[in-house]
Design a protein around this motif. Sequence first.
Motif, mmCIF file in Angstrom:
data_model
loop_
_atom_site.group_PDB
_atom_site.id
_atom_site.type_symbol
_atom_site.label_atom_id
_atom_site.label_comp_id
_atom_site.label_asym_id
_atom_site.label_seq_id
_atom_site.Cartn_x
_atom_site.Cartn_y
_atom_site.Cartn_z
ATOM 1 N N PHE A 195 -11.979 8.980 10.434
ATOM 2 C CA PHE A 195 -10.858 8.950 9.493
ATOM 3 C C PHE A 195 -10.733 7.546 8.921
ATOM 4 C CE2 PHE A 195 -5.989 8.499 9.592
ATOM 5 C CZ PHE A 195 -5.878 8.759 8.237
ATOM 6 N N VAL A 196 -10.830 6.543 9.807
ATOM 7 C CA VAL A 196 -10.798 5.155 9.350
ATOM 8 C C VAL A 196 -11.952 4.900 8.380
ATOM 9 C CG1 VAL A 196 -11.041 2.764 10.086
ATOM 10 C CG2 VAL A 196 -9.632 4.314 11.414
ATOM 11 N N PRO A 238 -6.906 -1.683 -2.470
ATOM 12 C CA PRO A 238 -5.947 -0.789 -1.808
ATOM 13 C C PRO A 238 -6.355 0.672 -1.713
ATOM 14 C CG PRO A 238 -4.845 -2.219 -3.364
ATOM 15 C CD PRO A 238 -6.305 -2.397 -3.588
ATOM 16 N N THR A 239 -7.385 1.113 -2.422
ATOM 17 C CA THR A 239 -7.774 2.511 -2.254
ATOM 18 C C THR A 239 -9.184 2.621 -1.674
ATOM 19 O OG1 THR A 239 -8.376 2.482 -4.582
ATOM 20 C CG2 THR A 239 -6.295 3.521 -4.022
ATOM 21 N N GLY A 240 -9.607 1.627 -0.929
ATOM 22 C CA GLY A 240 -10.905 1.702 -0.284
ATOM 23 C C GLY A 240 -12.032 1.257 -1.202
ATOM 24 N N GLY A 271 -12.819 4.939 0.745
ATOM 25 C CA GLY A 271 -12.022 5.525 -0.324
ATOM 26 C C GLY A 271 -11.902 7.008 -0.053
ATOM 27 N N ILE A 272 -10.794 7.407 0.546
ATOM 28 C CA ILE A 272 -10.732 8.785 1.036
ATOM 29 C C ILE A 272 -10.762 9.761 -0.131
ATOM 30 C CG2 ILE A 272 -8.212 8.910 1.231
ATOM 31 C CD1 ILE A 272 -8.922 10.325 4.021
ATOM 32 N N VAL A 319 -11.265 6.331 5.022
ATOM 33 C CA VAL A 319 -10.322 5.505 4.266
ATOM 34 C C VAL A 319 -11.016 4.249 3.748
ATOM 35 C CG1 VAL A 319 -8.189 4.182 4.408
ATOM 36 C CG2 VAL A 319 -8.359 6.358 5.559
ATOM 37 N N LEU A 346 -10.627 -3.596 8.401
ATOM 38 C CA LEU A 346 -10.102 -2.492 7.605
ATOM 39 C C LEU A 346 -8.878 -2.932 6.808
ATOM 40 C CD1 LEU A 346 -9.855 0.699 7.087
ATOM 41 C CD2 LEU A 346 -8.094 0.559 8.813
ATOM 42 N N ILE A 347 -7.966 -3.632 7.493
ATOM 43 C CA ILE A 347 -6.731 -4.059 6.834
ATOM 44 C C ILE A 347 -7.053 -5.005 5.683
ATOM 45 C CG2 ILE A 347 -4.633 -5.406 7.160
ATOM 46 C CD1 ILE A 347 -4.606 -4.268 10.051
ATOM 47 N N ILE A 353 -10.860 9.916 14.901
ATOM 48 C CA ILE A 353 -9.982 8.878 14.337
ATOM 49 C C ILE A 353 -10.822 7.791 13.664
ATOM 50 C CG2 ILE A 353 -8.513 6.953 15.032
ATOM 51 C CD1 ILE A 353 -6.906 9.378 14.818
ATOM 52 N N LYS A 354 -11.928 7.404 14.325
ATOM 53 C CA LYS A 354 -12.792 6.374 13.744
ATOM 54 C C LYS A 354 -13.346 6.846 12.403
ATOM 55 C CE LYS A 354 -13.200 2.981 16.861
ATOM 56 N NZ LYS A 354 -14.072 3.037 18.038
ATOM 57 N N LEU A 363 0.851 -1.184 0.000
ATOM 58 C CA LEU A 363 0.000 0.000 0.000
ATOM 59 C C LEU A 363 0.889 1.237 0.000
ATOM 60 C CD1 LEU A 363 -2.588 -1.091 2.670
ATOM 61 C CD2 LEU A 363 -2.887 -1.049 0.215
ATOM 62 N N LEU A 367 -8.457 -3.113 2.761
ATOM 63 C CA LEU A 367 -7.451 -2.346 2.033
ATOM 64 C C LEU A 367 -6.492 -3.243 1.263
ATOM 65 C CD1 LEU A 367 -6.525 0.651 4.310
ATOM 66 C CD2 LEU A 367 -7.991 0.553 2.326
ATOM 67 N N TYR A 374 -2.840 5.372 2.827
ATOM 68 C CA TYR A 374 -3.433 4.059 3.074
ATOM 69 C C TYR A 374 -2.501 3.194 3.909
ATOM 70 C CZ TYR A 374 -6.922 5.527 -0.195
ATOM 71 O OH TYR A 374 -7.928 6.224 -0.787
ATOM 72 N N TYR A 376 -9.948 16.403 2.823
ATOM 73 C CA TYR A 376 -8.861 15.620 2.247
ATOM 74 C C TYR A 376 -8.909 15.662 0.722
ATOM 75 C CZ TYR A 376 -5.619 11.966 1.112
ATOM 76 O OH TYR A 376 -4.559 11.295 0.592
#
Lengths: 355, 423, 294
Positions: free
Chosen positions: C229-230, C282-284, C236-237, C233, C274-275, C226-227, A125, C278, A129, C28
């Motif tokens: 923000f997650v 890889p971009t949400g 797809g931010i 992401v 989440l991991i 923070i949540k 990544l 991703l 990300y 963002y």
Amino acid sequence: MKGLKLSKNVKDNLITYGIVILAYLIMEIMIKTGHISSLLQGLLVPLCVYVILAVSLNLTVGILGELSLGHAGFMCVGAFAGAFFSRYMQDVIEVSLLRFVIAILIGALSAGIVGFLIGMPVLRLRGDYLAIVTLAFGEIIKNIINVLYVGKDANGLHFSTKDSMSLGLMEDGDVIINGAQGITGTPKDATFTIGIILIIITLVIVLNLIHSRDGRAIMSIRDNLIAAESVGINITKYKLMAFSVSAALAGMAGVLYSHNLSSLMATPKNFGYNMSIMILVFVVLGGIGNIRGSIISAVILTLLPELLRGLSNYRMLIYSIVLIVMMLFNWSPKLINLRKKYSLKRLLKKTGEVQ
Amino acid sequence: MKKKVVSLLLAASMMTVMLAGCGNSGSSDAGSGSVGTQEESSDADAAETETETNTDEGSDAAPAADASGAVYKIGAIGPATGGAAVYGIAVQNGADLAIKEINEAGGINGHMIEYNFQDDECDNEKSVNAYNTLKDWGMQMLVGSTTSGCSIAVSAESANDNLFQLTPSGSSVDCITNDNVFQVCFTDPNQGVGAAQYIGSNGVAEKVAVIYDSSDVYSSGIYEKFAGEAANQPFEIVSSEAFTADNKTDFSVQLQKAKDAGAELIFLPIYYTEASLILTQANAMGYEPEFFGCDGLDGILNVENFDTALAEGVMLLTPFAADAEDEATKAFVSAYEAAYGDTPNQFAADAYDAVYIIKAAIEKSGAAPEDSVSDICDKLKAAMTEISVDGLTGEAMSWEAGGAVNKEPKAMEIVNGNYALIQ
Amino acid sequence: MSFISYLINGISLGSVYAIIALGYTMVYGIAKMLNFAHGDVIMVGGFTIFFAVSMQGLPPMIGILLAVVLCTLLGITIEYIAYRPLRQAASSLAVLITAIGVSYFLQNMALLIFGANTKAFTSVVTVPAIKLAEGQIIISGETIVTIISCIVIMIGLTLFINKTKAGQAMLAVSEDKGAAQLMGINVNGTISLTFAIGSALAAIAGMLLCSAYPSLTPYTGSMPGIKAFVAAVFGGIGSIPGALIGGIVLGVIEILGKAYISSQMADAIVFLVLIVVLLVKPTGILGKKIQEKV
């Protein structure tokens, strides 16, 4: 006389080592002559911890060019692995130095392995990300430690993720890792001298890596991934190398951290993303990729809140303002130009010209 | 090149900062040390604000040594910033109030008390830093730390220096493993076992659910002992669910599970901030079990703007209640409100008591301010096992040499928005 | 039956994350910076409403309006003082660090002004709850309002960006600041506007967050921040519908994980999912694939 013609890199590195050793000597003299406050004396080991953390994160952020927000997670792994070993072997290995050295190796190794395992899937990544995934791993590590119960008795080790009663320990059993209550009674083996030795080891590893063939490969990945790939550099290998070395060094710092306090708990404060971000602040403030800068900014930012104690309740407010101002001062292009214009060197030169 | 200049500049400023910090170490005033160094930090803005704030602080600072000579120096530690600030600030103010009262009444044995509070952000390492700062200031006795983890970390240091430590609210048994440390509050096992026995022997409920904070030392400590004792009691734990410091806004799952398991009572060994959310959410989902809590629940009625009707019928084992009718509590609450504009919680009462306990121990032992820190500690250690103190958080409190306090918990029930003692 | 009720709880938690994530993703997407102080602007919004409505007794509408105005001004000020000077800095990380500084500043300012005591926020939502299946399933009024606001804001933002001149300018700035400037777009003004809108959304998110979970401290905003923000992401931010989907998905996973796996490990479960997401995408969920050029 050839020996005196040191290359720029070597000279630069020697200055860095020199600063560390000089700081050590000054501190030692002050301790020996008693001219040191308890506060500063108590801060010496934490300062070493943060310096190591900052330098090791700089390897990921500055040299590899990847943003990691999970550095505290590796520190956490190292801290718990090391402290667990010391608590377990407290009665077996009596020589504290030997036990501590083994604990450091174990902490560094386990954090390095975790770094390697995490790095394998996630390093493909990029950018933000990767940042969020490392943050996620840091939080997962902290969460797992918080529900981990480990005890020992005559039958050996017992594990549980529920509570300490389900360990089924015998009467003489000893709960070593007690969930959120963590590890208490870790022997206080960390000393300033060992801390400085660890800083120097870190510096030797990081600086040698940077100036080696491998290091140049890593930096080429940072500067242009596709170009690096096209000249046949094994991207995965070098990324993993930098990432796991950085994690192992953070683990080492964690061992130092855990052997400086008698109670170790994985709280959001010390091993959460807040701490990861704090380490990132050290790196960015000191200059991304600038190892010496990391050392200096880690020292300043760790001392600053302590020196501001006289302000009582306004302390953290002022701290945040100072942080913002320092960032602007160090990074704003306008201010950098302004500084260049009025820098001491230039002014001296000008007066020289006039004369 | 530019970066090098910057880093050298930073290095230079660092050295001056460090040296200035150390140069002052000989003198007794820790505060002036930081003022001197602040000006070095190349930041005009901050320095300006800082001088302003410092003059503000002047009034709050400890009273100067009075003419009669020596003073006792009491330090206190707790989180004044960060998520746990509410507890640390309560300890700061509670101890401050007691010390002001004692000083106005002529001090201890004619000697005034100087007071210094340091912030630890609820972090073990920062707590040790705070302790060292206080040591530089010349602290002789410590009221602290406020939280368990920090108390344990500090107690290793204070044992090393043989400095008398009395933690107002560090409730873990690990806080008092060293013989120089004593507690004002109940230990976690004491509370967990006490709560289980109370529920069992009074037949409050047969099916009990627990919601606790698995990332918190206090909460998980009580839960563990409660669950252990529950096996011996005539009730059954039908659901035990946790939450963590990073996940403490939504309790719908924990409540739903308790409801599905048919729990008649929910045991909440947690602090009141989360408890107020649990009460609100239980009400929204139409679930009305009994609630039973420990001393951390005290303060729930004082959450600003909280609908106290939701807390109706909540039972808690607590040593202190701000609504209690006795004279001492009333006087304390009104003095506290006048001085700090807040209703005191149990932490403030613990710290207030801690100062008076130190006073009683000093009077008993005759420790003088001129004695060395270690001598004072030895004298107080001996005196602690002999004294009996009537305080806000318990009558006739006495101590074992081990450091734990003997006092009776009071079972309270919230009736009409007030605490009522239940027998 | 309890599954449905968990699901609904998940959606209501997720809708709160979503509304915060909308502001995050907006900033963002245009300014290309992670505004770590966003959560704390939410807290400021919450405190403004608390101060106006609960302490001064003003009507809720005025309180909300006040919060929106104050947060907008705050957002513009923060951008001007702390972020703008670093826009041309050598590394984009620099501005991330000042954002953290701003976050500390707002938290400590609120601590000094309002104190550390928890405040109970009176819900400003007057919509009644919907009860289904004989009261076994309850959808709270806050959830309904939050979801409706999310959708309205999402549509509004999408229309604004695609249909108005200012919105087009934002898109241009996000593509290439230099080129946008050459085309005569006021880059500074456009980014200021982005922060103004993002912060106004934060005020609304603050109102809804505090109405749904009525406890208010100086640190209220940081964890949901923070949540969210997650969540951003996750979705797809930079993608506005992605923020909504990411928020809801995150909330549902969190609740179901707590309910069916382990309540102690809720955070670990969320982050693990989440991991995995991703690693697969890889971009949400709705992220654009960026082709890298040499």
